[in-house]
Scaffold this motif. Structure first.
Motif, PDB file in Angstrom:
ATOM      1  N   GLU A 145       1.042  -1.118  -0.414  1.00  0.00           N
ATOM      2  CA  GLU A 145       0.001   0.448   0.217  1.00  0.00           C
ATOM      3  C   GLU A 145       0.888   1.254  -0.036  1.00  0.00           C
ATOM      4  N   ILE A 146       0.198   1.975  -0.982  1.00  0.00           N
ATOM      5  CA  ILE A 146       1.125   3.372  -1.248  1.00  0.00           C
ATOM      6  C   ILE A 146       1.079   4.030   0.175  1.00  0.00           C
ATOM      7  N   HIS A 147       2.106   4.840   1.039  1.00  0.00           N
ATOM      8  CA  HIS A 147       1.886   5.867   1.742  1.00  0.00           C
ATOM      9  C   HIS A 147       2.633   7.116   1.822  1.00  0.00           C
ATOM     10  N   HIS A 148       3.357   6.915   1.226  1.00  0.00           N
ATOM     11  CA  HIS A 148       4.120   8.978   0.393  1.00  0.00           C
ATOM     12  C   HIS A 148       5.233   9.014  -0.708  1.00  0.00           C
ATOM     13  N   TYR A 149       4.939   9.681  -1.291  1.00  0.00           N
ATOM     14  CA  TYR A 149       5.725   9.744  -2.635  1.00  0.00           C
ATOM     15  C   TYR A 149       5.736  11.531  -3.209  1.00  0.00           C
ATOM     16  N   ARG A 150       7.030  11.540  -2.769  1.00  0.00           N
ATOM     17  CA  ARG A 150       8.144  12.772  -2.864  1.00  0.00           C
ATOM     18  C   ARG A 150       8.530  13.378  -3.793  1.00  0.00           C
ATOM     19  N   ALA A 151       7.811  14.033  -4.260  1.00  0.00           N
ATOM     20  CA  ALA A 151       9.022  14.682  -6.006  1.00  0.00           C
ATOM     21  C   ALA A 151       9.555  15.725  -5.415  1.00  0.00           C
ATOM     22  N   THR A 152      11.009  16.141  -5.763  1.00  0.00           N
ATOM     23  CA  THR A 152      11.471  17.242  -6.414  1.00  0.00           C
ATOM     24  C   THR A 152      11.205  17.514  -8.349  1.00  0.00           C
ATOM     25  N   TYR A 153      11.957  18.608  -8.203  1.00  0.00           N
ATOM     26  CA  TYR A 153      11.885  18.954  -9.571  1.00  0.00           C
ATOM     27  C   TYR A 153      12.639  20.880  -9.820  1.00  0.00           C
ATOM     28  N   LEU A 154      13.732  20.504  -9.372  1.00  0.00           N
ATOM     29  CA  LEU A 154      14.722  21.485  -9.066  1.00  0.00           C
ATOM     30  C   LEU A 154      16.270  21.720 -10.140  1.00  0.00           C
ATOM     31  N   GLN A 155      16.019  23.693  -9.960  1.00  0.00           N
ATOM     32  CA  GLN A 155      16.824  23.519 -11.528  1.00  0.00           C
ATOM     33  C   GLN A 155      17.651  25.130 -10.297  1.00  0.00           C
ATOM     34  N   ASP A 156      18.642  25.268 -11.238  1.00  0.00           N
ATOM     35  CA  ASP A 156      19.058  27.002 -10.728  1.00  0.00           C
ATOM     36  C   ASP A 156      19.815  27.474 -12.112  1.00  0.00           C
ATOM     37  N   TRP A 157      18.992  27.570 -12.914  1.00  0.00           N
ATOM     38  CA  TRP A 157      19.331  28.813 -14.031  1.00  0.00           C
ATOM     39  C   TRP A 157      19.260  29.820 -13.724  1.00  0.00           C
ATOM     40  N   LEU A 158      17.921  30.504 -12.448  1.00  0.00           N
ATOM     41  CA  LEU A 158      17.308  31.583 -11.985  1.00  0.00           C
ATOM     42  C   LEU A 158      18.137  32.547 -11.007  1.00  0.00           C
ATOM     43  N   ASN A 264      14.697  16.260 -11.364  1.00  0.00           N
ATOM     44  CA  ASN A 264      13.708  15.505 -11.073  1.00  0.00           C
ATOM     45  C   ASN A 264      13.537  14.183 -10.089  1.00  0.00           C
ATOM     46  N   THR A 265      12.781  14.290  -9.232  1.00  0.00           N
ATOM     47  CA  THR A 265      13.576  12.862  -8.707  1.00  0.00           C
ATOM     48  C   THR A 265      11.937  12.997  -7.898  1.00  0.00           C
ATOM     49  N   PHE A 266      11.987  11.184  -7.900  1.00  0.00           N
ATOM     50  CA  PHE A 266      10.862  10.626  -7.016  1.00  0.00           C
ATOM     51  C   PHE A 266      11.352   9.966  -6.029  1.00  0.00           C
ATOM     52  N   GLU A 267      10.735   9.849  -4.592  1.00  0.00           N
ATOM     53  CA  GLU A 267      10.875   8.520  -3.459  1.00  0.00           C
ATOM     54  C   GLU A 267       8.840   8.162  -3.692  1.00  0.00           C
ATOM     55  N   ILE A 268       9.348   6.860  -2.924  1.00  0.00           N
ATOM     56  CA  ILE A 268       7.699   6.084  -2.458  1.00  0.00           C
ATOM     57  C   ILE A 268       7.964   5.463  -1.798  1.00  0.00           C
ATOM     58  N   HIS A 269       7.350   5.607  -0.835  1.00  0.00           N
ATOM     59  CA  HIS A 269       7.024   4.884   0.528  1.00  0.00           C
ATOM     60  C   HIS A 269       6.051   4.070   0.322  1.00  0.00           C
ATOM     61  N   GLY A 270       6.130   2.461   0.414  1.00  0.00           N
ATOM     62  CA  GLY A 270       5.107   1.510   0.454  1.00  0.00           C
ATOM     63  C   GLY A 270       4.820   0.433   2.070  1.00  0.00           C
ATOM     64  N   SER A 271       3.490  -0.175   2.285  1.00  0.00           N
ATOM     65  CA  SER A 271       4.009  -0.648   3.265  1.00  0.00           C
ATOM     66  C   SER A 271       4.448  -1.540   3.106  1.00  0.00           C
ATOM     67  N   LYS A 272       5.397  -2.381   1.755  1.00  0.00           N
ATOM     68  CA  LYS A 272       6.467  -3.606   2.057  1.00  0.00           C
ATOM     69  C   LYS A 272       8.184  -2.444   1.258  1.00  0.00           C
ATOM     70  N   GLY A 273       7.986  -1.746   1.055  1.00  0.00           N
ATOM     71  CA  GLY A 273       9.088  -1.416   0.737  1.00  0.00           C
ATOM     72  C   GLY A 273      10.184   0.210  -0.537  1.00  0.00           C
ATOM     73  N   THR A 274      10.468   0.697  -1.037  1.00  0.00           N
ATOM     74  CA  THR A 274      10.445   1.753  -1.146  1.00  0.00           C
ATOM     75  C   THR A 274      11.124   1.932  -2.504  1.00  0.00           C
ATOM     76  N   LEU A 275      10.751   3.458  -3.361  1.00  0.00           N
ATOM     77  CA  LEU A 275      11.373   3.094  -4.849  1.00  0.00           C
ATOM     78  C   LEU A 275      12.377   4.346  -4.754  1.00  0.00           C
ATOM     79  N   ARG A 276      13.092   4.034  -5.481  1.00  0.00           N
ATOM     80  CA  ARG A 276      13.549   5.904  -5.440  1.00  0.00           C
ATOM     81  C   ARG A 276      14.116   6.196  -6.603  1.00  0.00           C
TER      82      ARG A 276
END
Ligand code: SOE
Length: 377
Positions: A145-158, A264-276
């Motif tokens: 079961e998915i509990h958390h979804y965390r996304a970043t999209y970071l750039q520095d050109w400004l 551009n990243t995502f990290e997903i935490h589920g009841s059985k594990g994590t993906l990054r």
């Protein structure tokens, strides 16, 4: 194709390469590329391999030797060109965000559906093998079961206040800043991987309010003139989300993250594990499974270049990595097949509209200073 700059090059490369690595139902013939500056578009036509060029998109859309139109001009041009192409019975492939606002995006979807033409939005990151693998793992139930979804999209050109006032910093041309440009990608990946949004609450900043007007040769980071102009979009937008499946989400997009070029990243935490996953190491998917033996458990990195990984086998032997441009080849492949033989395809304009709903709900939440349900927009 309308547009011949950064995305014009990425898309042209995809049309040129796709037939070499994928078996196509029908061949791609690169008929014509269009841009307002004759010298620029002529050079692009020669260099990118187009048969001809046009300087007026209306002429391009009227040509009867063309079956589909690819729109990668700045966002304010999407709607008018797409509606004209659809009215002429052409299939349409459009860059993200679909339109300047939700109402326009809905109008484009409606027109495409009524005309019965095929339509696509270029959410290219879905089509990378490691992202496809993440989806496969989630769908197999291995993450639980998915509990958390965390996304970043970071750039520095400004982060440099002298960085010129590019078209992406003008609301009337771009619609919004980091929100429509970068959060649009993160929203689409989240929908693709874990499902629909329920409600959102956001905040945003414009850290530098005036910037030098660009000279004719300024790119994203080149020098501008001494004249200053107003920045009318966000430099950074973050938001919290609740998903319909009960997961909690955190999103941040900024062009002020010094040192982060296209993070551009995502990290997903589920009841059985994590993906990054991280675009800057796009062939890799980090996984952690709770079911592993305790003494061997830990994060490991899967290199998604095995022939068993979607699209990877069309390129090189395992371990011979692929890059940013390959995502475009893969999406173009799927859309070409869809047009030729009706094979299933997403993301369509419907996904463009769904994404725009979330973007607009975030904007509304910022205006109201409270959570906004997606069905409110
Ligand atoms: C510029 O911010 C940009 O090129 C975006 O427009 C793209 O969609 C993204 O993939 C990379 O950054």
């Amino acid at each position: 194709m309308v547009g011949y700059k950064f995305m014009g090059k990425a898309h042209s490369h995809a049309y040129k390469d796709v037939g070499m690595f994928f078996d196509l139902e029908a061949p791609v013939v690169m008929k014509a590329i269009c841009g307002r500056d004759e010298q620029g578009v002529k050079e692009a036509a020669d260099k990118f391999g187009w048969e001809s060029y046009e300087t007026d998109w209306k002429k391009l859309v009227a040509r009867d030797d063309i079956d589909f139109i690819d729109i990668n001009a700045p966002s304010d041009a999407h709607k008018e060109i797409a509606l004209a192409a659809i009215a002429a019975g052409k299939h349409v492939f459009c860059e993200k965000p679909l339109a300047l606002n939700l109402a326009d995006a809905r109008e484009m979807l409606d027109a495409a559906e009524k005309a019965g033409v095929k339509h696509a939005i270029c959410f290219n990151y879905r089509f990378l093998p490691a992202v496809q693998l993440a989806k496969q793992i989630i769908e197999s139930g291995k993450l639980g079961e998915i509990h958390h979804y965390r996304a970043t999209y970071l750039q520095d050109w400004l982060v440099d206040p002298e960085s010129p006032l590019a078209w992406r910093l003008k609301k009337e041309v771009a619609g919004s800043g980091t929100h429509g440009d970068l959060n649009a990608h993160s929203i689409d990946l989240a929908r693709f991987l874990i499902g629909e949004f329920d409600r959102v609450v956001g905040h945003s900043r414009t850290f530098v309010k005036q910037r030098p007007i660009p000279s004719s040769t300024s790119g994203l980071s080149g020098k501008g003139t001494s004249e200053m102009g107003e920045v009318t979009v966000d430099d950074a937008t973050g938001f919290l989300a609740d998903f319909k499946n009960g997961a909690m989400g955190v999103f941040i997009a900024t062009r002020f993250a010094a040192g982060r070029k296209n993070h551009n990243t995502f990290e997903i935490h589920g009841s059985k594990g994590t993906l990054r996953w991280d675009l800057e190491r796009l062939n890799e998917l980090e996984v952690y499974f709770r079911e592993d033996e305790p003494e061997l458990a830990g994060f490991r990195t899967i290199l998604a270049t095995d022939p068993s990984h979607k699209y990877a086998g069309n390129w090189w032997p395992a371990g011979h990595i692929i890059g940013y441009e390959h995502g475009f080849v893969h999406i173009v492949y799927e859309f070409l097949q869809h047009m030729a033989n009706g094979s299933p395809f997403a993301p369509t304009f419907l996904d463009g509209v769904r994404c725009q709903e979330v973007l607009e709900a975030v904007d509304l939440s910022i205006e109201r200073g409270k959570w906004v349900g997606i069905e409110e927009v």
